[in-house]
Design a protein around this motif. Sequence first.
Motif, PDB file in Angstrom:
ATOM      1  N   ARG A 176      44.844  45.833  44.861  1.00  0.00           N
ATOM      2  CA  ARG A 176      44.121  44.590  44.523  1.00  0.00           C
ATOM      3  C   ARG A 176      44.708  43.948  43.270  1.00  0.00           C
ATOM      4  NH1 ARG A 176      39.660  47.449  46.391  1.00  0.00           N
ATOM      5  NH2 ARG A 176      39.101  48.195  44.340  1.00  0.00           N
ATOM      6  N   TRP A 177      45.219  44.752  42.343  1.00  0.00           N
ATOM      7  CA  TRP A 177      45.795  44.225  41.103  1.00  0.00           C
ATOM      8  C   TRP A 177      47.235  43.743  41.318  1.00  0.00           C
ATOM      9  CZ3 TRP A 177      49.920  46.190  38.161  1.00  0.00           C
ATOM     10  CH2 TRP A 177      50.135  45.520  36.957  1.00  0.00           C
TER      11      TRP A 177
ATOM     12  N   LEU B  43      48.397  41.038  50.582  1.00  0.00           N
ATOM     13  CA  LEU B  43      48.203  40.336  49.324  1.00  0.00           C
ATOM     14  C   LEU B  43      49.492  40.389  48.531  1.00  0.00           C
ATOM     15  CD1 LEU B  43      46.289  39.068  47.123  1.00  0.00           C
ATOM     16  CD2 LEU B  43      45.827  41.440  46.398  1.00  0.00           C
TER      17      LEU B  43
ATOM     18  N   ARG C 150      47.450  34.543  43.302  1.00  0.00           N
ATOM     19  CA  ARG C 150      47.158  35.544  44.334  1.00  0.00           C
ATOM     20  C   ARG C 150      47.228  34.860  45.700  1.00  0.00           C
ATOM     21  NH1 ARG C 150      44.397  40.117  43.180  1.00  0.00           N
ATOM     22  NH2 ARG C 150      43.018  39.783  44.955  1.00  0.00           N
TER      23      ARG C 150
ATOM     24  N   ALA D  82      43.467  51.543  46.451  1.00  0.00           N
ATOM     25  CA  ALA D  82      43.023  50.167  46.728  1.00  0.00           C
ATOM     26  C   ALA D  82      42.929  49.342  45.453  1.00  0.00           C
ATOM     27  CB  ALA D  82      41.687  50.195  47.463  1.00  0.00           C
ATOM     28  N   GLU D  83      42.481  49.943  44.360  1.00  0.00           N
ATOM     29  CA  GLU D  83      42.351  49.209  43.100  1.00  0.00           C
ATOM     30  C   GLU D  83      43.723  48.699  42.625  1.00  0.00           C
ATOM     31  OE1 GLU D  83      41.129  50.431  38.657  1.00  0.00           O
ATOM     32  OE2 GLU D  83      39.582  50.782  40.179  1.00  0.00           O
TER      33      GLU D  83
ATOM     34  N   TRP E  44      47.479  35.409  50.074  1.00  0.00           N
ATOM     35  CA  TRP E  44      47.322  36.244  51.279  1.00  0.00           C
ATOM     36  C   TRP E  44      48.262  35.701  52.347  1.00  0.00           C
ATOM     37  CZ3 TRP E  44      44.837  40.730  51.512  1.00  0.00           C
ATOM     38  CH2 TRP E  44      43.877  41.012  50.529  1.00  0.00           C
TER      39      TRP E  44
END
Length: 163
Positions: A83-84, A122, A156, A79-80, A158
Amino acid sequence: MPQLLAPTVLLHRAWLEAHNEWGPGLHEDGFGLSASDTVGSPAGFASWVSALTRSPAVHRWLVDGDQVLGGIALRSGPAEYVRWAGHIGFGIRPSARGRGLGSWALRQMLAEARSQGLSRVLLVCAAENLASAKTIERAGGVLEELRQTEHGPVRRYWIPLSD
């Protein structure tokens, strides 16, 4: 007519031509290439392709005839990292840009994300990469924020996947 194909050692020469067109560095998002990958030799390339096919991400190459035009990945790893880097990353080789290939590949990968049950994805691109930003926006991307990172400013987005 372009196709999205799983990575294969059969495209070693064509992949290297695309990679060389980008020039030095790791900037072909969507290929899953890291600094430790040695792709110049047939053995190194085969090892890298094998690792891609075992990864939790879905990697596809945009191929037209005997040319690799780009790559796209749907990431589902840690997940990290997602997210990046975002759920989806893509790159089109310089000589193939401006033909709608990124938009086409992104639409295909959004369908794959829906089939995996994701409700939104994302996407992250460099702030100055206006071509990628427009591709993401045309696909329904909603800008969340501009963020400063250790690699420079990024956008970023979505994209909701509900019908």
